[in-house]
Design a protein around this motif. Structure first.
Motif, short mmCIF file in Angstrom:
data_model
loop_
_atom_site.label_atom_id
_atom_site.label_comp_id
_atom_site.label_asym_id
_atom_site.label_seq_id
_atom_site.Cartn_x
_atom_site.Cartn_y
_atom_site.Cartn_z
N ARG A 38 -2.73 3.69 -3.19
CA ARG A 38 -2.60 2.87 -4.39
C ARG A 38 -2.07 1.51 -3.96
O ARG A 38 -1.24 1.41 -3.05
CB ARG A 38 -1.65 3.53 -5.40
N VAL A 39 -2.58 0.46 -4.59
CA VAL A 39 -2.16 -0.91 -4.27
C VAL A 39 -1.10 -1.32 -5.29
O VAL A 39 -1.41 -1.63 -6.45
CB VAL A 39 -3.35 -1.88 -4.30
N HIS A 40 0.15 -1.26 -4.86
CA HIS A 40 1.28 -1.60 -5.72
C HIS A 40 1.42 -3.12 -5.78
O HIS A 40 1.56 -3.79 -4.76
CB HIS A 40 2.56 -0.98 -5.17
N VAL A 41 1.35 -3.68 -6.98
CA VAL A 41 1.49 -5.12 -7.18
C VAL A 41 2.94 -5.44 -7.48
O VAL A 41 3.50 -4.94 -8.47
CB VAL A 41 0.57 -5.62 -8.32
N GLU A 42 3.55 -6.23 -6.62
CA GLU A 42 4.96 -6.62 -6.80
C GLU A 42 5.06 -8.09 -7.14
O GLU A 42 4.25 -8.91 -6.67
CB GLU A 42 5.75 -6.32 -5.52
N LEU A 43 6.05 -8.43 -7.94
CA LEU A 43 6.31 -9.83 -8.27
C LEU A 43 7.29 -10.42 -7.27
O LEU A 43 8.25 -9.75 -6.87
CB LEU A 43 6.88 -9.95 -9.69
N LEU A 44 7.03 -11.65 -6.86
CA LEU A 44 7.89 -12.33 -5.91
C LEU A 44 8.61 -13.48 -6.61
O LEU A 44 8.09 -14.08 -7.55
CB LEU A 44 7.07 -12.88 -4.74
N CYS A 45 9.77 -13.80 -6.12
CA CYS A 45 10.52 -14.93 -6.67
C CYS A 45 9.92 -16.24 -6.16
O CYS A 45 9.77 -16.44 -4.95
CB CYS A 45 11.99 -14.84 -6.26
N HIS A 89 -0.59 -7.99 -15.92
CA HIS A 89 -1.04 -7.90 -17.31
C HIS A 89 -2.55 -7.98 -17.45
O HIS A 89 -3.07 -7.96 -18.57
CB HIS A 89 -0.40 -9.03 -18.14
N THR A 90 -3.28 -8.11 -16.32
CA THR A 90 -4.72 -8.28 -16.42
C THR A 90 -5.50 -7.15 -15.76
O THR A 90 -6.31 -6.49 -16.41
CB THR A 90 -5.14 -9.62 -15.78
N LEU A 91 -5.26 -6.91 -14.47
CA LEU A 91 -6.06 -5.92 -13.73
C LEU A 91 -5.26 -4.68 -13.34
O LEU A 91 -5.72 -3.88 -12.53
CB LEU A 91 -6.64 -6.56 -12.45
N CYS A 92 -4.09 -4.52 -13.93
CA CYS A 92 -3.23 -3.40 -13.54
C CYS A 92 -2.80 -2.57 -14.74
O CYS A 92 -2.17 -3.10 -15.66
CB CYS A 92 -1.96 -3.91 -12.84
N PRO A 93 -3.13 -1.28 -14.75
CA PRO A 93 -2.47 -0.39 -15.70
C PRO A 93 -1.13 0.00 -15.08
O PRO A 93 -1.08 0.65 -14.05
CB PRO A 93 -3.42 0.81 -15.78
N GLY A 94 -0.06 -0.44 -15.64
CA GLY A 94 1.24 -0.23 -15.00
C GLY A 94 1.42 -1.26 -13.90
O GLY A 94 1.24 -2.46 -14.11
N CYS A 95 1.72 -0.79 -12.69
CA CYS A 95 1.99 -1.72 -11.58
C CYS A 95 1.00 -1.56 -10.43
O CYS A 95 1.26 -2.05 -9.32
CB CYS A 95 3.42 -1.54 -11.07
N TYR A 96 -0.15 -0.88 -10.66
CA TYR A 96 -1.11 -0.65 -9.59
C TYR A 96 -2.43 -1.34 -9.89
O TYR A 96 -2.94 -1.29 -11.02
CB TYR A 96 -1.33 0.86 -9.39
N LEU A 97 -3.02 -1.95 -8.87
CA LEU A 97 -4.28 -2.66 -9.02
C LEU A 97 -5.39 -1.65 -9.33
O LEU A 97 -5.56 -0.66 -8.62
CB LEU A 97 -4.61 -3.43 -7.73
N LEU A 135 0.84 -1.20 0.00
CA LEU A 135 0.00 0.00 0.00
C LEU A 135 0.87 1.25 0.00
O LEU A 135 1.80 1.37 0.80
CB LEU A 135 -0.93 0.01 1.22
N GLU A 136 0.55 2.16 -0.91
CA GLU A 136 1.28 3.42 -1.01
C GLU A 136 0.28 4.57 -0.82
O GLU A 136 -0.71 4.67 -1.55
CB GLU A 136 1.96 3.55 -2.38
#
Length: 341
Positions: free
Chosen positions: A76-83, A115-123, A63-64
């Protein structure tokens, strides 16, 4: 029935989304007047539920804070990728979105949430709402409730609104989505707000904490308590006026925490109504009504709040009246009309 329906939907989504890269809906939480026990009338009840969303495997929500110093804070809900390379090495059927070559990811049936619910990196709120509504339309065909009830999806951009009908019965359901702040009872939610806000803006909501406060109070008040009846009565009287029911709800919550709960019996109904009017009149005259949750040092400790909310200064819900004489005069006039009613 609403609770049972939401449980069935969660079970259906749990099976269908277990290996997907979409948000994972959690158990719905009943909020608002219908679940707090003070809806104005049975005909106009909107059963509002908040559905917490968890990130899918290989993703994380951060959360930002987007705006501060306002009556409502937006995030804004920042979506991050995890390893997830380790899980892949252990034999789990999971590609690592962070480290796998792009060509391998393209072959995966489910694309990353980015690639589905995010324009850029935010939900995105609107994309999330439309995605959930589509899922409900599909799930409804497989639910036992569909044999007796008809479901109609009503257009909305920041929440899912459904109308359930059977013979002469009508049930209105509104689903809002939330991302939890840590382990607290505070969420950032998709609920509609006045004025245009970006579709990636999620508004901080205290609805779950307030619903828990009413449950907390209901365990302590006398069996014939009139606090819900006061709210029902006043919310009906507010019809056609600009004073929001949330203002009266805030006044009642303050009085519930300052007036001995033994003095909320049915026989005290008239006196408690007078107390509410006096509190509201004083708040309007001084142009100050403190938010009940934000910055309230006496808020029940059993309801989990982020530490910064408990330590925050009091937030004045009537700040806009102090800077707008015309709005203040209108609110005072509406209070007089309320007294006359």
């Amino acid at each position: 029935m609403i609770r049972e329906l939401m449980e069935k939907l969660r079970d259906f989504f749990g099976q269908g989304l277990s290996d997907s890269s979409y948000p994972v809906p959690q158990e719905a939480i009943g909020v608002g007047s219908a679940f707090e026990g003070w809806s104005a009338s049975a005909e106009d009840v909107v059963y509002q539920v908040l559905v917490p969303l968890s990130p899918p495997p290989g993703h994380a929500f951060q959360l930002e804070l987007a705006t501060a110093g306002m009556a409502r804070r937006y995030y804004r809900v920042h979506v991050e990728l995890l390893c997830t390379c380790t899980r892949e090495q252990l034999g789990e059927a999971m590609l690592c979105f962070l480290h796998q070559p792009e060509v391998q990811l393209r072959r995966k049936p489910e694309p990353s949430l980015l690639h589905t619910l995010c324009p850029g990196c935010y939900l995105d709120v609107e994309k999330t709402v439309h995605w959930f509504c589509r899922l409900v339309r599909v799930a409804w065909l497989f639910l036992p409730q569909s044999r007796d009830w008809q479901l109609m999806v009503q257009p909305s951009s920041r929440s899912c609104k459904f109308l359930l009908s059977k013979d002469k019965q009508r049930l209105a359901l509104e689903v809002i989505f939330g991302v939890q702040q840590g382990n607290s009872d505070i969420f950032v939610g998709s609920q509609p707000s006045k004025g245009g806000v970006p579709s990636t803006a999620w508004m901080e909501t205290y609805a779950v904490a307030e619903a828990k406060f009413f449950r907390h109070i209901s365990r302590q008040v006398p069996q014939d308590s009139c606090h819900c009846k006061c709210l029902q009565h006043l919310s009906r009287m507010l019809t056609g006026l600009g004073l929001p029911s949330y203002t009266v709800k805030t006044v009642v919550m303050h009085l519930l925490s300052t007036t001995p709960l033994t003095q909320w019996r049915r026989r005290d109904f008239r006196q408690r109504l007078l107390d509410i009017f006096k509190y509201l009149q004083c708040s309007l005259e001084t142009q100050r009504l403190n938010h009940f949750v934000l910055g309230n040092k006496t808020f029940p400790l059993e309801i989990a709040l982020p530490s910064d909310l408990r330590a925050a200064g009091a937030l004045n819900l009537f700040q806009h009246l102090a800077s707008n004489p015309a709005a203040h005069a209108k609110a005072m006039q509406e209070h007089i009309v309320l007294l006359q009613r």
